[in-house]
Design an enzyme around this catalytic site. Structure first.
Site, PDB file in Angstrom:
ATOM      1  N   ARG A 187       0.821  -1.216   0.000  1.00  0.00           N
ATOM      2  CA  ARG A 187       0.000   0.000   0.000  1.00  0.00           C
ATOM      3  C   ARG A 187       0.853   1.265   0.000  1.00  0.00           C
ATOM      4  O   ARG A 187       0.344   2.370  -0.135  1.00  0.00           O
ATOM      5  CB  ARG A 187      -0.916   0.004   1.229  1.00  0.00           C
ATOM      6  CG  ARG A 187      -1.875  -1.157   1.250  1.00  0.00           C
ATOM      7  CD  ARG A 187      -2.738  -1.080   2.464  1.00  0.00           C
ATOM      8  NE  ARG A 187      -3.578   0.101   2.411  1.00  0.00           N
ATOM      9  CZ  ARG A 187      -4.859   0.073   2.102  1.00  0.00           C
ATOM     10  NH1 ARG A 187      -5.448  -1.052   1.799  1.00  0.00           N
ATOM     11  NH2 ARG A 187      -5.564   1.183   2.090  1.00  0.00           N
ATOM     12  N   TRP A 199       3.148   6.130   1.745  1.00  0.00           N
ATOM     13  CA  TRP A 199       3.181   6.544   0.336  1.00  0.00           C
ATOM     14  C   TRP A 199       3.038   8.060   0.384  1.00  0.00           C
ATOM     15  O   TRP A 199       1.987   8.586   0.734  1.00  0.00           O
ATOM     16  CB  TRP A 199       2.019   5.904  -0.428  1.00  0.00           C
ATOM     17  CG  TRP A 199       2.031   6.179  -1.892  1.00  0.00           C
ATOM     18  CD1 TRP A 199       2.682   5.472  -2.856  1.00  0.00           C
ATOM     19  CD2 TRP A 199       1.351   7.247  -2.576  1.00  0.00           C
ATOM     20  NE1 TRP A 199       2.451   6.029  -4.091  1.00  0.00           N
ATOM     21  CE2 TRP A 199       1.640   7.122  -3.947  1.00  0.00           C
ATOM     22  CE3 TRP A 199       0.528   8.292  -2.170  1.00  0.00           C
ATOM     23  CZ2 TRP A 199       1.136   7.994  -4.910  1.00  0.00           C
ATOM     24  CZ3 TRP A 199       0.021   9.167  -3.115  1.00  0.00           C
ATOM     25  CH2 TRP A 199       0.337   9.009  -4.472  1.00  0.00           C
ATOM     26  N   GLU A 218      -5.336  -1.731 -21.486  1.00  0.00           N
ATOM     27  CA  GLU A 218      -4.896  -2.451 -20.291  1.00  0.00           C
ATOM     28  C   GLU A 218      -3.476  -3.003 -20.469  1.00  0.00           C
ATOM     29  O   GLU A 218      -2.661  -2.959 -19.549  1.00  0.00           O
ATOM     30  CB  GLU A 218      -5.911  -3.565 -19.976  1.00  0.00           C
ATOM     31  CG  GLU A 218      -5.578  -4.451 -18.777  1.00  0.00           C
ATOM     32  CD  GLU A 218      -5.375  -3.712 -17.469  1.00  0.00           C
ATOM     33  OE1 GLU A 218      -5.716  -2.521 -17.367  1.00  0.00           O
ATOM     34  OE2 GLU A 218      -4.833  -4.329 -16.533  1.00  0.00           O
ATOM     35  N   LYS A 241      -0.340  -2.007 -18.065  1.00  0.00           N
ATOM     36  CA  LYS A 241       0.458  -3.009 -17.337  1.00  0.00           C
ATOM     37  C   LYS A 241       1.938  -2.840 -17.633  1.00  0.00           C
ATOM     38  O   LYS A 241       2.771  -2.838 -16.745  1.00  0.00           O
ATOM     39  CB  LYS A 241      -0.019  -4.385 -17.777  1.00  0.00           C
ATOM     40  CG  LYS A 241      -0.319  -5.427 -16.816  1.00  0.00           C
ATOM     41  CD  LYS A 241      -1.340  -5.324 -15.744  1.00  0.00           C
ATOM     42  CE  LYS A 241      -1.677  -4.025 -15.130  1.00  0.00           C
ATOM     43  NZ  LYS A 241      -3.014  -3.943 -14.580  1.00  0.00           N
ATOM     44  N   LYS A 278      -1.113   0.469  -3.907  1.00  0.00           N
ATOM     45  CA  LYS A 278      -2.187  -0.423  -4.321  1.00  0.00           C
ATOM     46  C   LYS A 278      -3.553   0.237  -4.277  1.00  0.00           C
ATOM     47  O   LYS A 278      -4.387  -0.001  -5.125  1.00  0.00           O
ATOM     48  CB  LYS A 278      -2.169  -1.663  -3.420  1.00  0.00           C
ATOM     49  CG  LYS A 278      -3.184  -2.727  -3.783  1.00  0.00           C
ATOM     50  CD  LYS A 278      -2.835  -3.375  -5.095  1.00  0.00           C
ATOM     51  CE  LYS A 278      -3.866  -4.379  -5.544  1.00  0.00           C
ATOM     52  NZ  LYS A 278      -3.790  -4.629  -6.989  1.00  0.00           N
TER      53      LYS A 278
HETATM   54  C1  F6R Z   1      -3.251  -0.850 -12.388  1.00  0.00           C
HETATM   55  C2  F6R Z   1      -3.952  -0.624 -11.146  1.00  0.00           C
HETATM   56  C3  F6R Z   1      -4.686   0.648 -10.967  1.00  0.00           C
HETATM   57  C4  F6R Z   1      -6.039   0.369 -10.303  1.00  0.00           C
HETATM   58  C5  F6R Z   1      -6.726   1.697  -9.948  1.00  0.00           C
HETATM   59  C6  F6R Z   1      -8.112   1.464  -9.369  1.00  0.00           C
HETATM   60  O1  F6R Z   1      -2.641  -2.097 -12.413  1.00  0.00           O
HETATM   61  O2  F6R Z   1      -3.932  -1.443 -10.276  1.00  0.00           O
HETATM   62  O3  F6R Z   1      -4.845   1.319 -12.168  1.00  0.00           O
HETATM   63  O4  F6R Z   1      -6.823  -0.378 -11.176  1.00  0.00           O
HETATM   64  O5  F6R Z   1      -5.953   2.385  -9.026  1.00  0.00           O
HETATM   65  O6  F6R Z   1      -8.050   0.682  -8.212  1.00  0.00           O
HETATM   66  P1  F6R Z   1      -9.327  -0.040  -7.653  1.00  0.00           P
HETATM   67  O7  F6R Z   1      -9.725  -1.080  -8.639  1.00  0.00           O
HETATM   68  O8  F6R Z   1      -8.897  -0.618  -6.346  1.00  0.00           O
HETATM   69  O9  F6R Z   1     -10.400   0.991  -7.494  1.00  0.00           O
END
Ligand code: F6R
Length: 610
Positions: free
Chosen positions: A27, A76, A483, A487, A605
């Protein structure tokens, strides 16, 4: 974003705090710190860098080993760079108070000025130190009261854990917009910003609501709201095991999570497909047959990978159900004052269920009277709770910062949604049954791609040294291109852009040259021939083209320079095997470049700030 862990109970606190921090490192990982109670004072230790740096530092502090109460944080950076001074915990006053905080104190400047004018000296640039001094300035022997009063003066979001030297064994925690979960052990409580830090100790957990404040001593809990009295928050059982949050023999969490996808999708699909009726069972959506057929529009909001999954949902819902669907960047949703009708369904997609922009979009949609549902992985998360209805992914914990299995589970749910909406309209039972079968095939399609892992690793070797790359696709392959590029850039630091294959000619083609490869999604389906035409255009500008092609498609194989094959399947389901191929490609490129795959630089994350 950032991780909090805290402990009160009979055991030494330090091992619990450090193992919790390790779990939460995904995180935020630019600095870390702990504060534990000792006889004479609260001892604070902080280090720049990863938790391992803090562990090294603590190797020299055996005097802290017997303490049974403490708080810890992995950061962070938001306010102030990642330095030891800016790391949490922060001390209030002359170290009578220690505090860790996730979130942002928006009026920190005004509070800093006010506290400085009465003699408080600031050692860091953080908004959190302001909070620590504010609590200290209001402290008159009762920490709950002091924190309650302090939070009345605060604008912003917070998950907080605080301790006072004069109240031994006691933790006070509070939340607004940033999660806090209490793990209930034998005579002890482990507090964390995320269940993965407590699962090793207990599966019984209480998730605090926004504006809750809890006083905790051992296993004694008193939970109140910031503006009224004691409340009861039910405990729930965490439904995944400690093993799910381990690497299980894989070199990285990301690889493990890529390989978990067949099982994750099976879990997502379990009990949700009705073969006989050719329909999907998504009772969590809570839509009555009337609401289903009255549905005017589906608005999908999310960020990053979740937004890319949403785009697949937009295509599938329009394609199969004929219902208007739009995907929108969640951060934009509330600020542009969108038109939302009561017959619109807003679907918020989020792995973590905590993303600040997605949560804000949810609140805006609720205020505008829409039906709002969540498509969330993390059980008990804020978006899951505030939407009150929706579909859990059941993909299991996703630890690696780069999202993989959440994406494929999100797409699986969106395909089921499209089926459900279609069946409530014009789709026949027979077509519904066919679609059920196509969705049920998803895990085996993924298995077929995973079996090519070694081949993909070999292909990756040819793309390791590039500085820039383009991903192109059409139709359902357009979100896959987005996507794939996301990545690659986030874990390998190669600049990558996803474009509609036709769009390349409208500008980006100017950048193509020998050192800029193109990854083209040219598997079988509508638009394939046109994409192959675009491939030729790229090759004519000296770009090397790696094609994602359908097994046995000799024409496509002969056209591209390198290829990765995926099994033959309809275009809407090929999103998933094609994405898995690109996940593996990015993974191997990043590994060969020696990148910190699970914890890429500058990322965290769960993005709980705007
Ligand atoms: C990319 C990634 C981010 C999340 C974004 C939304 O690999 O992990 O782009 O998809 O920060 O996060 P969530 O899905 O937790 O709302």
């Amino acid at each position: 974003m950032c991780g909090i862990v805290a402990y009160t109970g009979p055991r030494p606190a330090l091992p619990v705090l450090l193992s919790g921090l390790k779990r939460l490192e995904y995180r935020g990982y630019d600095s870390a710190g702990i504060a534990v109670e000792t006889q004479e004072r609260i001892a604070i230790r902080k280090a720049k860098g990863k938790v391992s740096e803090l562990v090294k530092l603590l190797g020299e502090s055996s005097d802290l080993e017997t303490s049974t109460c403490g708080i810890a944080h992995t950061r962070w950076a938001t306010h102030g760079p990642p330095t030891q001074e800016n790391a949490h915990p922060h001390a209030g006053g002359k170290q009578g108070i220690a505090l860790v905080h996730n979130g942002i104190i928006e009026n920190h400047r005004a509070l800093r000025e006010k506290l400085s004018s009465v003699g408080y000296v600031f050692l860091s640039e953080t908004d959190t130190e302001v909070l620590a001094h504010l609590v200290d300035s209001l402290y008159q022997g009762n920490l709950v009261q002091a924190l309650t009063n302090a939070l009345k003066e605060v604008d912003g979001t917070f998950g907080i854990a605080v301790m006072a030297h004069s109240e031994p064994g006691t933790l006070v925690v509070a939340r607004r917009g940033s999660p806090i979960v209490l793990g209930l052990g034998e005579g002890e409580t482990i507090v964390a910003s995320d269940a993965s830090a407590i699962i090793k100790h207990t599966r019984q957990a209480i998730y605090l609501d926004d504006n809750d404040i809890a006083c905790i001593k051992g296993s004694e809990l008193d939970i109140r709201t910031l503006d009224s009295g004691t409340v009861v928050r039910p405990a729930s059982e965490i439904d995944w095991s400690a093993d799910a949050a381990e690497k299980g023999g894989y070199e990285h969490y990301m690889l493990k999570e890529i390989f978990e996808q067949p099982e994750a999708i099976r879990n997502t699909l379990r009990g949700r497909l009705d073969r006989d009726r050719g329909n999907a069972i998504l009772s969590g959506l809570g839509l009555s047959p009337r609401e289903l057929s009255d549905l005017h529009r589906v608005l999908i909001v999310g960020c990053g990978t979740s937004m890319n999954a949403g785009l697949v949902g937009e295509y599938a819902i329009e394609d199969f159900a004929g219902v208007l669907a739009e995907v929108e960047q969640a951060a934009e949703f509330r600020y542009r004052n969108p038109i939302v009708n009561p017959s619109d369904l807003v679907v918020a997609i989020s792995q973590s269920g905590e993303t600040a922009d997605t949560l804000a979009a949810v609140r805006e949609a609720i205020d505008k009277g829409a039906l709002v549902s969540g498509l969330v992985n993390t059980v008990g998360s804020t978006i899951a709770r505030e939407t009150g209805r929706g579909v859990y992914l059941h993909a299991g914990p996703e630890i690696s910062v780069a999202s993989t299995k959440a994406f494929t589970s999100q797409v699986s749910v969106l395909l089921m949604m499209a089926l459900k909406f279609a069946r409530s309209r014009r789709m026949s039972q027979e077509k519904g049954r066919r679609m059920v079968k196509e969705i049920e095939d998803l895990p085996s399609l993924v298995e077929a791609v995973l079996a090519k892992n070694d081949e993909i690793a070999k292909v990756a070797e040819r793309y390791v040294d590039q500085q820039s790359a383009f991903f192109i696709g059409r139709g359902y392959m357009y979100p896959v291109a987005l996507e794939g590029a996301l990545k690659l850039k986030e874990i390998s630091y190669i600049h990558a852009e996803g474009y509609h294959a036709a769009e390349l000619k409208h500008g980006p083609i100017a950048l193509l040259e020998e050192s800029v490869p193109v990854i083209a999604l040219c598997n079988e389906g509508p638009g394939k021939d046109k994409t192959l035409g675009n491939v030729a255009e790229c090759q004519a500008r000296a770009s090397r083209v790696l094609g994602i092609v359908t097994e046995g498609d000799e024409e496509a194989i002969a056209t591209v320079d390198d290829h990765i094959t995926i099994p033959a399947c309809p275009m809407h389901t090929s999103v998933i095997p094609a994405t898995v191929a690109l996940q593996l490609l990015s993974y191997h490129i990043a590994r060969l470049r020696g990148c910190a795959i699970d914890q890429p630089r500058n990322l965290a994350k769960s993005v709980t700030v705007e």
